[in-house]
Design a protein around this motif. Sequence first.
Motif, PDB file in Angstrom:
ATOM      1  N   TYR A  67      43.794  16.177  -8.814  1.00 16.69           N
ATOM      2  CA  TYR A  67      43.266  15.983  -7.452  1.00 16.69           C
ATOM      3  C   TYR A  67      41.747  15.812  -7.451  1.00 16.69           C
ATOM      4  N   LEU A  68      41.149  16.550  -8.355  1.00 15.93           N
ATOM      5  CA  LEU A  68      39.689  16.440  -8.442  1.00 15.93           C
ATOM      6  C   LEU A  68      39.279  15.007  -8.856  1.00 15.93           C
ATOM      7  N   LEU A  69      39.992  14.562  -9.895  1.00 19.82           N
ATOM      8  CA  LEU A  69      39.655  13.235 -10.397  1.00 19.82           C
ATOM      9  C   LEU A  69      40.036  12.142  -9.397  1.00 19.82           C
ATOM     10  N   SER A  70      41.197  12.363  -8.753  1.00 12.61           N
ATOM     11  CA  SER A  70      41.646  11.317  -7.814  1.00 12.61           C
ATOM     12  C   SER A  70      40.684  11.207  -6.638  1.00 12.61           C
ATOM     13  N   SER A  71      40.065  12.315  -6.245  1.00 11.92           N
ATOM     14  CA  SER A  71      39.079  12.231  -5.154  1.00 11.92           C
ATOM     15  C   SER A  71      37.875  11.382  -5.609  1.00 11.92           C
ATOM     16  N   LEU A  72      37.556  11.461  -6.920  1.00 13.28           N
ATOM     17  CA  LEU A  72      36.468  10.623  -7.443  1.00 13.28           C
ATOM     18  C   LEU A  72      36.893   9.154  -7.497  1.00 13.28           C
ATOM     19  N   ALA A  73      38.222   9.010  -7.865  1.00 14.39           N
ATOM     20  CA  ALA A  73      38.720   7.644  -8.035  1.00 14.39           C
ATOM     21  C   ALA A  73      38.772   6.863  -6.739  1.00 14.39           C
ATOM     22  N   LYS A  74      38.699   7.547  -5.630  1.00 12.46           N
ATOM     23  CA  LYS A  74      38.757   6.863  -4.345  1.00 12.46           C
ATOM     24  C   LYS A  74      37.500   6.034  -4.088  1.00 12.46           C
ATOM     25  N   SER A  75      36.479   6.337  -4.848  1.00  9.93           N
ATOM     26  CA  SER A  75      35.278   5.487  -4.670  1.00  9.93           C
ATOM     27  C   SER A  75      34.875   4.905  -6.032  1.00  9.93           C
ATOM     28  N   PRO A  76      35.739   3.998  -6.571  1.00  5.80           N
ATOM     29  CA  PRO A  76      35.461   3.486  -7.922  1.00  5.80           C
ATOM     30  C   PRO A  76      34.216   2.619  -8.003  1.00  5.80           C
ATOM     31  N   ASP A  77      33.708   2.242  -6.820  1.00  2.00           N
ATOM     32  CA  ASP A  77      32.491   1.423  -6.852  1.00  2.00           C
ATOM     33  C   ASP A  77      31.293   2.218  -7.334  1.00  2.00           C
ATOM     34  N   ASP A  78      31.380   3.446  -7.017  1.00  2.00           N
ATOM     35  CA  ASP A  78      30.221   4.271  -7.390  1.00  2.00           C
ATOM     36  C   ASP A  78      30.344   4.636  -8.871  1.00  2.00           C
ATOM     37  N   ASN A  79      30.244   3.589  -9.709  1.00  2.00           N
ATOM     38  CA  ASN A  79      30.483   3.793 -11.145  1.00  2.00           C
ATOM     39  C   ASN A  79      29.540   4.783 -11.797  1.00  2.00           C
ATOM     40  N   GLN A  80      28.334   4.679 -11.284  1.00  2.00           N
ATOM     41  CA  GLN A  80      27.333   5.584 -11.844  1.00  2.00           C
ATOM     42  C   GLN A  80      27.768   7.042 -11.675  1.00  2.00           C
ATOM     43  N   ASN A  81      28.108   7.308 -10.447  1.00  2.00           N
ATOM     44  CA  ASN A  81      28.529   8.698 -10.139  1.00  2.00           C
ATOM     45  C   ASN A  81      29.780   9.075 -10.916  1.00  2.00           C
ATOM     46  N   PHE A  82      30.690   8.120 -10.899  1.00  2.00           N
ATOM     47  CA  PHE A  82      31.955   8.395 -11.552  1.00  2.00           C
ATOM     48  C   PHE A  82      31.770   8.694 -13.044  1.00  2.00           C
ATOM     49  N   GLN A  83      30.950   7.876 -13.690  1.00  2.00           N
ATOM     50  CA  GLN A  83      30.703   8.078 -15.123  1.00  2.00           C
ATOM     51  C   GLN A  83      30.073   9.432 -15.401  1.00  2.00           C
ATOM     52  N   SER A  84      29.072   9.735 -14.569  1.00  2.00           N
ATOM     53  CA  SER A  84      28.383  11.014 -14.826  1.00  2.00           C
ATOM     54  C   SER A  84      29.304  12.210 -14.537  1.00  2.00           C
ATOM     55  N   PHE A  85      30.154  11.976 -13.502  1.00  2.00           N
ATOM     56  CA  PHE A  85      31.087  13.068 -13.207  1.00  2.00           C
ATOM     57  C   PHE A  85      32.055  13.280 -14.377  1.00  2.00           C
ATOM     58  N   LEU A  86      32.607  12.132 -14.881  1.00  2.00           N
ATOM     59  CA  LEU A  86      33.551  12.235 -15.997  1.00  2.00           C
ATOM     60  C   LEU A  86      32.920  12.904 -17.212  1.00  2.00           C
ATOM     61  N   TRP A  87      31.689  12.460 -17.450  1.00  2.00           N
ATOM     62  CA  TRP A  87      31.004  13.042 -18.618  1.00  2.00           C
ATOM     63  C   TRP A  87      30.873  14.556 -18.489  1.00  2.00           C
ATOM     64  N   GLY A  88      30.465  14.938 -17.313  1.00  2.00           N
ATOM     65  CA  GLY A  88      30.317  16.394 -17.064  1.00  2.00           C
ATOM     66  C   GLY A  88      31.671  17.099 -17.119  1.00  2.00           C
ATOM     67  N   TYR A  89      32.640  16.368 -16.641  1.00  2.00           N
ATOM     68  CA  TYR A  89      33.971  16.957 -16.611  1.00  2.00           C
ATOM     69  C   TYR A  89      34.515  17.165 -18.034  1.00  2.00           C
ATOM     70  N   TYR A  90      34.331  16.150 -18.895  1.00  2.00           N
ATOM     71  CA  TYR A  90      34.751  16.275 -20.302  1.00  2.00           C
ATOM     72  C   TYR A  90      34.064  17.443 -20.981  1.00  2.00           C
ATOM     73  N   GLN A  91      32.805  17.543 -20.642  1.00  2.00           N
ATOM     74  CA  GLN A  91      32.041  18.644 -21.245  1.00  2.00           C
ATOM     75  C   GLN A  91      32.699  19.996 -20.918  1.00  2.00           C
ATOM     76  N   ARG A  92      33.081  20.132 -19.670  1.00  2.00           N
ATOM     77  CA  ARG A  92      33.635  21.445 -19.253  1.00  2.00           C
ATOM     78  C   ARG A  92      35.090  21.622 -19.694  1.00  2.00           C
ATOM     79  N   ASN A  93      35.808  20.468 -19.749  1.00  2.00           N
ATOM     80  CA  ASN A  93      37.242  20.570 -20.076  1.00  2.00           C
ATOM     81  C   ASN A  93      37.561  19.676 -21.266  1.00  2.00           C
ATOM     82  N   PRO A  94      37.282  20.168 -22.448  1.00  2.00           N
ATOM     83  CA  PRO A  94      37.490  19.302 -23.617  1.00  2.00           C
ATOM     84  C   PRO A  94      38.937  18.894 -23.801  1.00  2.00           C
ATOM     85  N   SER A  95      39.884  19.618 -23.189  1.00  2.00           N
ATOM     86  CA  SER A  95      41.282  19.247 -23.391  1.00  2.00           C
ATOM     87  C   SER A  95      41.645  17.958 -22.655  1.00  2.00           C
TER      88      SER A  95
END
Length: 740
Positions: A67-95
Amino acid sequence: MKLTISSFSAILVGSLTLLMFMLWMLSLLVLSDRQNEQASNTLQHNLQAQVQQLQQSQQLWLQSQYYLLSSLAKSPDDNQNFQSFLWGYYQRNPSIWAVNLVQFNDRGLPLSRSSKPGCLQPDQMLRANFDDFLVPRISVCRIDDRALLEIAGPVIADGDAIVLLVSMDYLDFLNEFSSLTDRKLQRVVDTPQGFQFNEFATVANDDELIRIEIGVPDAVYGELHLKSQPLSFWVLFRHQAAVVLAALFLGALLVLLLLHRFLLKPMQVLAGKMRLAVHGPSENGMATRGDIAPGLGKLVEYFNLMEKTARLDPVTGLNNRVIFEDRLSQAIREGKRSGRKYALVLIDLQGLDEFVQQRGQYMVDALLRQVAEGLRETLRESDHLARFERNMFALLLEVQQLDQLHNLVEKLYLSLVRRYRVYEREFELRAFLGVAIYPDQAVDADGLYRNASIALVAAEHGDWPIAYFHENEDETDTTGFTIIQSLRRAIERDELKLVYQPVVDLQSYHTVYLEALLRWKDPEGHDVSIEQTIRLAEENHLIKSLTNWIIESACRFVSEFESGDVAVGINLSMIDLHDRRLPERIGNYLQQYQVKPSQIVIEITEGQIMQEPGKVIEVLAHLGVMGLSLSIDDFGTGQASLTYLKELPVEKIKIDQSFVRDIATNPDDQLIVRATIELAHTLDLKVVAEGVETLAVCEMLAEMNCDHLQGYYICRPLEAEQVAGWFETTVKPNLVRKGS
Ligand code: C2E
Ligand code: MG
Ligand code: MG
């Protein structure tokens, strides 16, 4: 080998403890298998539950990530944000291994997919497959031999449907289980069907393996092989040993202390006392602590002795009072049920005390044994005999007929007063017997015993050593006993006598017969009432012997009378008339003394006939056939039916003196006597008037045509020696007056 009480108890407690220990070991052996099975089941159940719990929490976690990711996916245009969010997310959740977005065209087919690979197959990637999902779809897939958990679900962005795929390493997911259960897992097999994890460093042994399936409910992705720890005998033993051994030790100690306090110590004291009793005190005056075996032996002997003492008289071996009283109560209960009669006979032996003084107790004991033996021989098997106290014996006899009882009691008496020979010495005893009969004289054991005791006292104070309790007598008054006992003795010793009163013919003054009347002086020399004596003799079953004595004496008198033939009148008692053998008895005496039957007149009263007339008439008829003359005594006082008078071979009636005495002055009596005389004559009977005391009576009777006279006016009862004189004298009172 000597075994002391203490060592015996120590061995006993030790053995018990050892036994308990063995039982415990045995239970461990038996239970270890079952416990293992149980433990393994429990463990499996627990781990299964933990795995399920883990899976559920992981699913929730994955969903929240989605759900967290899907809320981000709703605005795929904001690639910058999305990328940085994913990066931060990977950092916190390596699995989280990959996040993909898939877009669909108008027909619902996937348009594009991000570069990172996903496991969901292209043909499954249809929009229709996702529209219906409210929750993400979770599946396991493999990419390059790597197990992935993939979560896929629709995301609606600007009206277009996009599928968001979140993939993560399944091993990471399982690692959570290791940390949860504290079990080190090792992936050993990775097959197309799934994964297999063994517990780290365990030896595979199917019996001890716990298999747990992992996956979501509709798909099993692998198995966990966990090793359960087997509970061997020794493991159990080690676990429980400390507690059990300590408990056994303490328990044994406690039992030992209790044994010592409540059993061993008293037993030691008892054993000591018994030894003291048997061997006397030891040198230092104290009873030594002894061995248990002889002590227990003594104890058994002691109990046997106690039981015997409680039941038996040690000297004679007869039952003692306790047992006798029990038997007496039983007999009375039985009597109440069956109507049986019992006689309690108390026997008091006298003379033993002098014997003890002269010869010592040992000789007396031997004498008592002979007494007991003699009594036993006289008695029947069913009779109960017991020794009460020193000189007192008691007997319980079943009574069938009183005559039999009297004979048995006499026999017992004679068996007691015989000569005894004790260790070459001769000895005689005095014995007294008191008898009371259930239920005639008492209806319970106490009453019977009391009455037998009263009778015994009477026997001891009377002249005859056997006394029967008599309920008509006042309990404290022993006169009746004294009379009856004296009478027995008098009969035996011929101390009674008969006097003879003439019955004369009124016309000729010839002596028709002499009525024999009993006379007896008591031991003090006083005349005893004859009527009371006869009554007591009847009640105490002495009448038979008394009548025998009277008949014999009268016959002897007739046979010895030298001044010609004489007839004698004998008064019979009621009880005599119920004895069918009476005619035989009389016949024997007639024969013995050569007396003719016509020389005997039998006098009976009206009342005697009326009691059981059938039986009495039979006896009287027999006497009539023998040739004896019958006279009805005291006529007018009873209610003898004329029918009977006609049936009986009666020759005379004797008008009672109460009517005769005042005949000269009392017109009623005159009427009665006149009528009686007329009636008798009608029936062809002679009439005797008794109680003629005056000349006037005499003359009136003559006028009434009476046949015979008896009374003081004619002659008072005469001593046997005076009778001859009566016949010789020619000057008789009535003759003098009549003649003058
Ligand atoms: P019973 O057979 O009617 O005897 C007559 C009683 O009247 C006798 O008293 C006698 O002494 C008494 N008697 C005689 N003439 C006169 C008189 O003129 N005036 C008065 N007042 N009395 C007179 P006893 O001897 O005291 O006897 C009383 C009763 O005892 C007898 O009455 C009889 O029933 C019974 N008895 C006496 N001797 C014997 C016996 O040997 N055997 C039995 N079974 N009974 C006896
Ligand atoms: Mg009479
Ligand atoms: Mg009379």
